[in-house]
Design an enzyme around this catalytic site. Structure first.
Site, PDB file in Angstrom:
ATOM      1  N   ASP A 215       0.835  -1.206   0.000  1.00 20.81           N
ATOM      2  CA  ASP A 215       0.000   0.000   0.000  1.00 20.81           C
ATOM      3  C   ASP A 215       0.876   1.266   0.000  1.00 20.81           C
ATOM      4  O   ASP A 215       1.842   1.354   0.765  1.00 20.81           O
ATOM      5  CB  ASP A 215      -0.848  -0.041   1.282  1.00 20.81           C
ATOM      6  CG  ASP A 215      -1.923   1.019   1.319  1.00 20.81           C
ATOM      7  OD1 ASP A 215      -2.824   0.967   0.479  1.00 20.81           O
ATOM      8  OD2 ASP A 215      -1.857   1.901   2.202  1.00 20.81           O
ATOM      9  N   GLU A 270       1.660  -0.221  -4.827  1.00 19.70           N
ATOM     10  CA  GLU A 270       0.811   0.920  -5.152  1.00 19.70           C
ATOM     11  C   GLU A 270       1.695   2.160  -5.068  1.00 19.70           C
ATOM     12  O   GLU A 270       2.052   2.600  -3.974  1.00 19.70           O
ATOM     13  CB  GLU A 270      -0.353   1.031  -4.168  1.00 19.70           C
ATOM     14  CG  GLU A 270      -1.289   2.159  -4.565  1.00 19.70           C
ATOM     15  CD  GLU A 270      -2.233   2.606  -3.458  1.00 19.70           C
ATOM     16  OE1 GLU A 270      -3.293   3.132  -3.778  1.00 19.70           O
ATOM     17  OE2 GLU A 270      -1.887   2.450  -2.269  1.00 19.70           O
TER      18      GLU A 270
END
Ligand code: NOJ
Length: 557
Positions: A215, A270
């Protein structure tokens, strides 16, 4: 397709590691399937539907966070990295899920949230307890700015009017949070943080997961001086601007950790930066991320010049440096692509009747494009059913980022409960269903060979049969305005993909370096987005349907 036309099986394309050939499927556990009838999806629900995913033909599942969390950011605020939130199940159920997925040939990738924890994580609770606490330096604390306000001008992600800082009265300092105040940023300059977060990776890799989705991983390195963002980007969340050299060192050591495991484990990051070129640097020299998400296509309208640009940028910046691209149309953070395409069309004056007619055709053409571009595609749960965003009644909004619509529960069948048992949630699931669940559901579409679900399945099956479609080379072909045409080629096969973004029929000549224009006879239709599978396996007649897409195949001469 059968083998008669010579395009099945190993076809001379370079195979590479599994994640280059794989089709990933993102599961948002709250909304995928409810195993225990409490109105929220869970690991039991996922396990019960693994066979359906194997039937669809995807290769790998990325499961969004299921760790203990106060759920302020629905699991991206983690309070224990090495456990399962009771809402979703137990660690034993997770192990059973991985075993069963592996038995069905599905790989499992889990989310890792390294930039921030929950403010209820014991590390932060301790850090906030006093300036001298053991975990104080695990987070980013600063004295007030000159006027007593936040230490710099960074703004947070979901509320750009709010600083990325919160003042802590107990200790008289501000702490940094690029997202909500409940998600304090970890301080990766502190070696104990690095060690602890590496341990988290080991915990899941030791349990047998095949990969990690990291993330906002571009945020784990920050300029230690924390300088103001320039005035020209005032109001832009710092999370989409943060791009520091030190992150690359950190990723290299994470890569070494992951690569030390047997079996081609992988990490997809990400990197939410707005330039494809900047994102591409996070692949390093093949020594940082294995894959990085490619966001411009996720935001692009269904318009041929936009898509041409996305593909060109990706081929230049990512493939151009020898890295492997990724493609995504939808995820849990953005309106679903069908919703975006419909509202774009409305903005450009398309009337409701035309939109009703073209909407599914566009979703079908988009599926063909997503699954034939060079790189690894990521599907988001429910796009294979053609879902659009749910309408959330006023007062039922839950997400601080306004993303509830794309997170609506997946309808599994046409019954009134759509496969979500009401054992302890008589009012139904945690969010309303998306529109038209009576037809946009798994069971109904599975029974209909002409459905979008079957189209996804046929394209995925074709990718498996014709490796050229996943690992072959890429070359543009000439096409009229409004049509994308490209080849995917290996030594043995040529795949010719045509995608019509317009509502008019189109004709494209099959020109190529080894094929005289106008000769369609040697090409067969591998997949057609229209006609409910009709014509697949037959010679192509040269006409591309309005909003249609086809994959044509032939052996290389
Ligand atoms: C990106 C995740 O996809 C999103 O859902 C989350 O809110 C932020 N990172 C913060 O973790």
């Amino acid at each position: 397709m059968d083998g008669a036309d010579g395009v099945d099986g190993a076809d001379g394309a370079d195979d590479g590691p599994w994640w280059k050939r794989a089709v990933f499927y993102q599961i948002y556990p709250r909304s995928f399937a409810d195993g225990d009838g409490d109105g929220t999806g869970d690991l039991g629900g996922i396990r019960a539907h693994l066979a359906d995913l194997a039937w669809l033909g995807v290769d790998a599942l990325w499961i969004s966070p299921f760790y203990p969390s106060p759920m302020v950011d629905f699991g991206y605020d983690v309070s224990d990295y090495c456990s399962v939130d009771p809402l979703f199940g137990t660690i034993e159920e997770f192990d059973a899920l991985v075993d069963e997925a592996h038995r069905l040939g599905l790989r499992v990738v889990v989310d890792w949230v390294p930039n921030h924890t929950s403010d209820r994580h014991p590390w932060f609770v301790d850090a906030a307890s006093g300036r001298g606490s053991r975990h104080r330096d695990w987070y980013v604390w600063r004295d007030p700015g000159p006027l007593g306000g936040p230490p710099n001008n960074w703004v947070s992600a979901f509320d750009p009017s709010a600083p990325a800082w919160t003042y802590d009265r107990t200790t008289g300092q501000w702490y940094l949070h690029l997202f909500t105040p409940s998600q304090p940023d970890l301080n990766w300059d502190e070696p104990r943080v690095v060690a602890a977060m590496h341990d988290v990776l080991r915990f899941w890799l030791d349990r047998g997961v095949d990969g990690i989705r990291a993330d906002v991983v571009h945020c784990i390195g920050k300029d230690p001086a924390l300088p103001d963002d320039p005035p020209e980007v005032a109001g832009v969340p710092h999370a989409v601007l943060n791009d520091e050299a030190v992150t690359h060192d950190r990723l290299r050591s994470i890569r070494r950790l992951v690569d030390a495991y047997p079996g081609d484990r992988m990490m997809v990051g990400e990197v939410y930066l707005l330039s494809t070129e900047a994102v591409a640097t996070y692949y390093g020299e093949g020594d940082e991320l294995h894959l990085a998400f490619n966001f411009p296509p996720l935001l692009a309208p269904w318009w041929e010049p936009s898509w041409r640009r996305c593909v060109e940028d990706t081929m230049d910046a990512v493939a151009g440096r020898g890295a492997w691209p990724t493609w995504v149309l939808s995820n849990h953070d953005n309106p679903r692509h069908r919703t975006r395409y419909d509202s774009n069309a409305a903005r450009h004056g398309e009337d409701a009747a035309t939109r009703a007619r073209r909407s599914e055709a566009r979703a079908r053409a988009a599926a063909v494009l997503l699954l034939t571009l060079p790189g690894t595609p990521f599907l988001y749960q429910g796009e294979e059913l053609g879902l659009t965003d749910a309408t959330i009644p006023p007062g039922r909004e839950l997400d601080p980022g306004g993303r509830d619509g794309c997170r609506a529960p997946i309808p599994w069948d046409a019954t009134p409960d759509h496969g979500w048992p009401r054992a302890s949630a008589p009012d139904g699931p945690w969010l309303p269903f998306p529109p038209e669940p009576g037809t946009r559901n798994h069971a109904t579409q599975r029974a209909d060979p002409g459905s979008l679900l079957h189209l996804y399945r046929r394209i995925i099956a074709l990718r498996r049969q014709v490796a050229t479609l996943s690992t072959g080379g890429f070359a543009w072909a000439e096409s009229p305005p409004g049509v994308l045409a490209f080849h995917r080629r290996s030594r043995e096969n040529d795949c010719f993909v045509l995608v019509n973004f317009t509502g008019e029929a189109a004709t494209v000549a099959p020109a190529g370096d080894d094929d005289p224009a106008g000769n369609w006879a040697s090409w067969k239709v591998g997949v057609a987005s229209h006609g409910e599978g009709e014509g697949e396996g037959a010679p192509y007649d040269g006409t591309l349907a309005p909003d249609g897409a086809v994959v044509l195949l032939r052996p290389r001469p």
